[in-house]
Design a protein around this motif. Structure first.
Motif, mmCIF file in Angstrom:
data_model
loop_
_atom_site.group_PDB
_atom_site.id
_atom_site.type_symbol
_atom_site.label_atom_id
_atom_site.label_comp_id
_atom_site.label_asym_id
_atom_site.label_seq_id
_atom_site.Cartn_x
_atom_site.Cartn_y
_atom_site.Cartn_z
ATOM 1 N N ARG A 1 0.852 -1.184 0.000
ATOM 2 C CA ARG A 1 0.000 0.000 0.000
ATOM 3 C C ARG A 1 0.896 1.245 0.000
ATOM 4 O O ARG A 1 1.948 1.259 0.626
ATOM 5 C CB ARG A 1 -0.898 -0.001 1.244
ATOM 6 N N ARG A 2 0.437 2.266 -0.701
ATOM 7 C CA ARG A 2 1.276 3.454 -0.824
ATOM 8 C C ARG A 2 0.426 4.716 -0.801
ATOM 9 O O ARG A 2 -0.782 4.671 -1.023
ATOM 10 C CB ARG A 2 2.082 3.399 -2.118
ATOM 11 N N ARG A 3 1.090 5.825 -0.536
ATOM 12 C CA ARG A 3 0.433 7.114 -0.650
ATOM 13 C C ARG A 3 1.482 8.140 -1.053
ATOM 14 O O ARG A 3 2.694 7.941 -0.819
ATOM 15 C CB ARG A 3 -0.254 7.512 0.655
ATOM 16 N N ASN A 4 1.043 9.206 -1.665
ATOM 17 C CA ASN A 4 1.944 10.259 -2.119
ATOM 18 C C ASN A 4 1.748 11.514 -1.282
ATOM 19 O O ASN A 4 0.616 11.859 -0.920
ATOM 20 C CB ASN A 4 1.692 10.587 -3.595
ATOM 21 N N HIS A 5 2.847 12.154 -0.968
ATOM 22 C CA HIS A 5 2.803 13.393 -0.197
ATOM 23 C C HIS A 5 3.953 14.276 -0.647
ATOM 24 O O HIS A 5 5.117 13.859 -0.628
ATOM 25 C CB HIS A 5 2.914 13.105 1.302
ATOM 26 N N SER A 6 3.619 15.471 -1.074
ATOM 27 C CA SER A 6 4.625 16.450 -1.533
ATOM 28 C C SER A 6 5.540 15.860 -2.602
ATOM 29 O O SER A 6 6.755 16.085 -2.599
ATOM 30 C CB SER A 6 5.465 16.961 -0.353
ATOM 31 N N GLY A 7 4.937 15.075 -3.491
ATOM 32 C CA GLY A 7 5.695 14.519 -4.600
ATOM 33 C C GLY A 7 6.517 13.289 -4.268
ATOM 34 O O GLY A 7 7.234 12.770 -5.121
ATOM 35 N N ARG A 8 6.427 12.793 -3.043
ATOM 36 C CA ARG A 8 7.182 11.599 -2.636
ATOM 37 C C ARG A 8 6.213 10.458 -2.350
ATOM 38 O O ARG A 8 5.082 10.684 -1.907
ATOM 39 C CB ARG A 8 8.031 11.875 -1.396
ATOM 40 N N TYR B 1 5.270 7.040 -0.225
ATOM 41 C CA TYR B 1 5.501 6.378 1.053
ATOM 42 C C TYR B 1 4.747 5.050 1.057
ATOM 43 O O TYR B 1 3.641 4.952 0.509
ATOM 44 C CB TYR B 1 5.015 7.261 2.208
ATOM 45 N N TYR B 2 5.358 4.046 1.698
ATOM 46 C CA TYR B 2 4.786 2.701 1.707
ATOM 47 C C TYR B 2 4.339 2.329 3.121
ATOM 48 O O TYR B 2 4.958 2.733 4.117
ATOM 49 C CB TYR B 2 5.827 1.698 1.200
ATOM 50 N N ASP C 1 3.118 -3.587 5.528
ATOM 51 C CA ASP C 1 3.381 -4.340 4.298
ATOM 52 C C ASP C 1 4.882 -4.538 4.099
ATOM 53 O O ASP C 1 5.343 -5.625 3.735
ATOM 54 C CB ASP C 1 2.798 -3.605 3.090
ATOM 55 N N VAL C 2 5.633 -3.472 4.339
ATOM 56 C CA VAL C 2 7.087 -3.531 4.173
ATOM 57 C C VAL C 2 7.687 -4.523 5.167
ATOM 58 O O VAL C 2 8.511 -5.375 4.807
ATOM 59 C CB VAL C 2 7.711 -2.131 4.378
ATOM 60 N N HIS C 3 7.267 -4.415 6.427
ATOM 61 C CA HIS C 3 7.820 -5.278 7.468
ATOM 62 C C HIS C 3 7.495 -6.739 7.174
ATOM 63 O O HIS C 3 8.356 -7.619 7.315
ATOM 64 C CB HIS C 3 7.250 -4.881 8.831
ATOM 65 N N HIS C 4 6.275 -7.016 6.737
ATOM 66 C CA HIS C 4 5.869 -8.401 6.460
ATOM 67 C C HIS C 4 6.727 -9.007 5.350
ATOM 68 O O HIS C 4 7.208 -10.142 5.473
ATOM 69 C CB HIS C 4 4.394 -8.433 6.054
ATOM 70 N N ALA C 5 6.965 -8.256 4.296
ATOM 71 C CA ALA C 5 7.723 -8.778 3.157
ATOM 72 C C ALA C 5 9.216 -8.875 3.441
ATOM 73 O O ALA C 5 9.843 -9.909 3.175
ATOM 74 C CB ALA C 5 7.482 -7.898 1.930
ATOM 75 N N LEU C 6 9.789 -7.825 4.014
ATOM 76 C CA LEU C 6 11.237 -7.784 4.167
ATOM 77 C C LEU C 6 11.736 -8.554 5.373
ATOM 78 O O LEU C 6 12.866 -9.043 5.370
ATOM 79 C CB LEU C 6 11.722 -6.337 4.200
ATOM 80 N N SER C 7 10.945 -8.686 6.417
ATOM 81 C CA SER C 7 11.364 -9.487 7.553
ATOM 82 C C SER C 7 11.491 -10.958 7.146
ATOM 83 O O SER C 7 12.424 -11.647 7.546
ATOM 84 C CB SER C 7 10.375 -9.357 8.715
ATOM 85 N N ARG C 8 10.567 -11.433 6.340
ATOM 86 C CA ARG C 8 10.662 -12.818 5.832
ATOM 87 C C ARG C 8 11.872 -12.968 4.939
ATOM 88 O O ARG C 8 12.558 -13.971 4.960
ATOM 89 C CB ARG C 8 9.401 -13.187 5.066
ATOM 90 N N ARG C 9 12.165 -11.931 4.175
ATOM 91 C CA ARG C 9 13.318 -11.959 3.262
ATOM 92 C C ARG C 9 14.621 -12.034 4.038
ATOM 93 O O ARG C 9 15.513 -12.815 3.711
ATOM 94 C CB ARG C 9 13.301 -10.700 2.405
ATOM 95 N N VAL C 10 14.722 -11.254 5.147
ATOM 96 C CA VAL C 10 15.938 -11.263 5.977
ATOM 97 C C VAL C 10 16.092 -12.622 6.659
ATOM 98 O O VAL C 10 17.180 -13.184 6.733
ATOM 99 C CB VAL C 10 15.884 -10.126 7.022
ATOM 100 N N THR C 11 14.980 -13.177 7.161
ATOM 101 C CA THR C 11 15.025 -14.449 7.874
ATOM 102 C C THR C 11 15.469 -15.588 6.965
ATOM 103 O O THR C 11 16.178 -16.508 7.395
ATOM 104 C CB THR C 11 13.632 -14.770 8.454
#
Length: 206
Positions: free
Chosen positions: A180-187, A189-190, A194-204
């Motif tokens: 999931r994402r949203r935009n703020h001031s042209g940037r 953000y995720y 969602d990030v923690h779920h995907a990348l924590s499994r990747r690190v493990t």
């Protein structure tokens, strides 16, 4: 012996800052200034510490002295990084204190939060967000470094720093896992979960 430029620079910075604050004391309290040596300046400042701490610029003094201490520590222990007290350890029946060990980027090792009583109670960078939530649920005051303290939506730079992922890979992972994402001031953000779920499994799995 070779000349230690870093040590000389650190000492010069200490002398400059101490001279400035001692000069302030001498001017405002109409006193004779001390000799311009580190020892004399420190002794002079300590004698007037109550007056200094009540001064409107006391916060600036604190910041400057803390900066000098970090600079001196880097000379004495190059690459040792800085230590930030986070709060009480969250493990059951542990009386230790959690300390974030933030290493220089060139050190090549990941930052971590470690308990002073039991080094087995440790959290690598990618677990800092989860630790923050745990501390908030336990109503424990926390000073987790800012990138992990206040963010619910993470920028690509935040994700790259916390999980040591190349910035270009962040966008690919976001697409693959449909973060999931949203935009703020042209940037962009995720969503943290969602990030923690995907990348924590990747690190493990590495």
């Amino acid at each position: 012996m070779p000349f230690n430029t870093a040590a000389a620079d650190a000492r010069a910075a200490i002398l400059t800052v101490l001279s400035s604050w001692s000069g302030l004391i001498a001017r405002e309290r109409k006193l004779a200034p001390p000799a311009r040596t580190v020892r004399s300046l420190v002794e002079f400042a300590v004698r007037h510490i109550d007056w200094l701490t009540a001064h409107f610029a006391a916060a600036d003094l604190t910041r400057e002295v803390a900066h000098l201490v970090r600079g001196a520590q880097q000379v004495v222990q190059p690459g040792a990084g800085r230590r930030v007290v986070v709060g009480a350890c969250m493990e059951p029946e542990c009386s230790g204190t959690l300390v974030a060990v933030v290493l220089p980027r060139e050190h090549g090792e990941p930052n971590r939060i470690v308990c002073t009583a039991d080094h087995g109670h440790a959290w690598p960078e990618h677990e800092w967000l989860r630790l923050r939530h745990r501390m908030e649920r336990g109503q424990t005051r926390t000073a987790v470094p800012s990138v992990a303290r206040t963010i619910r939506w993470l920028s690509a730079a935040d994700i790259s720093h916390l999980w040591h992922v190349a910035p270009g890979s962040v966008y690919r992972l976001a697409s693959e896992h449909q973060w999931r994402r949203r935009n703020h001031s042209g940037r962009t953000y995720y969503h943290e979960a969602d990030v923690h779920h995907a990348l924590s499994r990747r690190v493990t799995s590495v």
